[in-house]
Design a protein around this motif. Structure first.
Motif, PDB file in Angstrom:
ATOM      1  N   GLN A 102       0.855  -1.183   0.000  1.00 56.41           N
ATOM      2  CA  GLN A 102       0.000   0.000   0.000  1.00 56.41           C
ATOM      3  C   GLN A 102       0.890   1.231   0.000  1.00 56.41           C
ATOM      4  N   ARG A 103       0.340   2.322  -0.516  1.00 54.41           N
ATOM      5  CA  ARG A 103       1.037   3.610  -0.440  1.00 54.41           C
ATOM      6  C   ARG A 103       0.173   4.573   0.346  1.00 54.41           C
ATOM      7  N   PHE A 104       0.842   5.405   1.123  1.00 54.23           N
ATOM      8  CA  PHE A 104       0.160   6.287   2.054  1.00 54.23           C
ATOM      9  C   PHE A 104       0.461   7.746   1.717  1.00 54.23           C
ATOM     10  N   ASP A 105      -0.430   8.625   2.183  1.00 60.32           N
ATOM     11  CA  ASP A 105      -0.239  10.066   1.989  1.00 60.32           C
ATOM     12  C   ASP A 105       0.755  10.639   2.986  1.00 60.32           C
ATOM     13  N   GLY A 106       1.003   9.913   4.040  1.00 64.18           N
ATOM     14  CA  GLY A 106       1.989  10.325   5.026  1.00 64.18           C
ATOM     15  C   GLY A 106       2.567   9.123   5.734  1.00 64.18           C
ATOM     16  N   VAL A 107       3.863   9.159   5.993  1.00 62.95           N
ATOM     17  CA  VAL A 107       4.538   8.108   6.768  1.00 62.95           C
ATOM     18  C   VAL A 107       5.269   8.790   7.918  1.00 62.95           C
ATOM     19  N   LEU A 108       5.063   8.267   9.107  1.00 61.72           N
ATOM     20  CA  LEU A 108       5.586   8.863  10.326  1.00 61.72           C
ATOM     21  C   LEU A 108       6.420   7.832  11.074  1.00 61.72           C
ATOM     22  N   ALA A 109       7.613   8.229  11.509  1.00 62.51           N
ATOM     23  CA  ALA A 109       8.449   7.375  12.375  1.00 62.51           C
ATOM     24  C   ALA A 109       8.950   8.253  13.513  1.00 62.51           C
ATOM     25  N   TRP A 110       8.038   8.575  14.411  1.00 56.50           N
ATOM     26  CA  TRP A 110       8.305   9.517  15.497  1.00 56.50           C
ATOM     27  C   TRP A 110       8.836   8.752  16.704  1.00 56.50           C
ATOM     28  N   ASP A 111      10.036   9.081  17.126  1.00 57.12           N
ATOM     29  CA  ASP A 111      10.668   8.425  18.275  1.00 57.12           C
ATOM     30  C   ASP A 111      10.773   6.909  18.092  1.00 57.12           C
ATOM     31  N   SER A 112      10.930   6.471  16.859  1.00 55.72           N
ATOM     32  CA  SER A 112      11.079   5.036  16.608  1.00 55.72           C
ATOM     33  C   SER A 112      12.304   4.730  15.745  1.00 55.72           C
ATOM     34  N   LEU A 113      12.520   5.490  14.686  1.00 54.96           N
ATOM     35  CA  LEU A 113      13.677   5.246  13.823  1.00 54.96           C
ATOM     36  C   LEU A 113      14.974   5.283  14.620  1.00 54.96           C
ATOM     37  N   PHE A 114      15.070   6.181  15.594  1.00 52.71           N
ATOM     38  CA  PHE A 114      16.334   6.336  16.315  1.00 52.71           C
ATOM     39  C   PHE A 114      16.637   5.207  17.297  1.00 52.71           C
ATOM     40  N   HIS A 115      15.730   4.220  17.399  1.00 55.21           N
ATOM     41  CA  HIS A 115      16.036   3.014  18.179  1.00 55.21           C
ATOM     42  C   HIS A 115      16.732   1.948  17.333  1.00 55.21           C
ATOM     43  N   LEU A 116      16.886   2.194  16.032  1.00 52.02           N
ATOM     44  CA  LEU A 116      17.537   1.234  15.145  1.00 52.02           C
ATOM     45  C   LEU A 116      19.009   1.578  14.991  1.00 52.02           C
ATOM     46  N   ASP A 117      19.827   0.559  14.731  1.00 58.49           N
ATOM     47  CA  ASP A 117      21.244   0.846  14.526  1.00 58.49           C
ATOM     48  C   ASP A 117      21.448   1.522  13.165  1.00 58.49           C
ATOM     49  N   HIS A 118      22.672   1.945  12.907  1.00 60.38           N
ATOM     50  CA  HIS A 118      22.931   2.752  11.718  1.00 60.38           C
ATOM     51  C   HIS A 118      22.555   2.043  10.422  1.00 60.38           C
TER      52      HIS A 118
END
Length: 200
Positions: A102-118
């Motif tokens: 599916q494709r969305f009009d908005g994608v949000l990764a608030w306070d979540s992306l920064f829990h992943l390693d580089h």
């Protein structure tokens, strides 16, 4: 560092009730969410990666007419979302592995992306690209500079990492996004570094 990164989903699963209690309903992100909605096309279909309990961020989006699909690794937190917002779509899953077709009009990764390693963060830009419709809004939080750090949650290690701003800009451009606004360590939003971009 790497073990703490691998343990993120398990940490939030085991301490879901504490996360809901500590997060509360206070919305400090409202200005940024409104900017996100102003950039997104009017269809308002939003994918929230690392949605937590749905409050207060997904609640704000829903209150502004969005149809939200939320993904979180914690089944306990997804159950809270389902109880609070049954008309919307909630799935247990690892944001690094999703492919919703599916494709969305908005994608949000608030306070979540920064829990992943580089490396996982770099790979997430393929995930963003696959799920963004033309001219979709993308917003995520990061650190202000390249590095890794360990915080604490319920007296356990809590992993955070960030790429350098120049690398985020490069990844966004490589995947067809234009930066609309970047604010490092925004004092009005809990010192978060916030990226808002639009899919070209």
């Amino acid at each position: 560092m790497s073990r703490s990164a691998r343990d993120i989903i398990d940490l939030y699963q085991r301490h879901a009730a504490a996360w809901v209690r500590n997060r509360g309903d206070r919305l400090t992100e409202g200005v940024w969410l409104d900017r996100f909605l102003a950039v997104a096309p009017k269809g308002r279909r939003v994918l929230d990666l690392g949605c937590g309990s749905g409050s207060p961020i997904a609640r704000h989006l829903i209150d502004h007419g969005c149809a939200v699909t939320g993904i979180d690794g914690s089944a306990e937190l997804i159950a809270v979302c389902e109880a609070a917002f049954p008309a919307h779509t909630w799935r247990v899953g690892d944001m690094r592995l999703i492919d919703l077709d599916q494709r969305f009009d908005g994608v949000l990764a608030w306070d979540s992306l920064f829990h992943l390693d580089h490396d996982d963060q770099r790979r997430m830009f393929d995930v963003f690209s696959r799920h963004c419709a033309p001219r979709a809004a993308l917003m995520f939080t990061s650190g202000p500079a390249h590095g890794e750090t360990i915080g604490a949650f319920e007296d356990e290690p809590l992993y955070h990492a960030s790429l350098a701003p120049a690398e985020y800009r490069s990844l966004l451009a490589e995947h067809g996004f234009k930066v609309v606004r970047f604010k490092p360590e925004d004092p009005d939003c809990g010192e978060r570094s916030v990226w808002l971009a639009r899919r070209l």
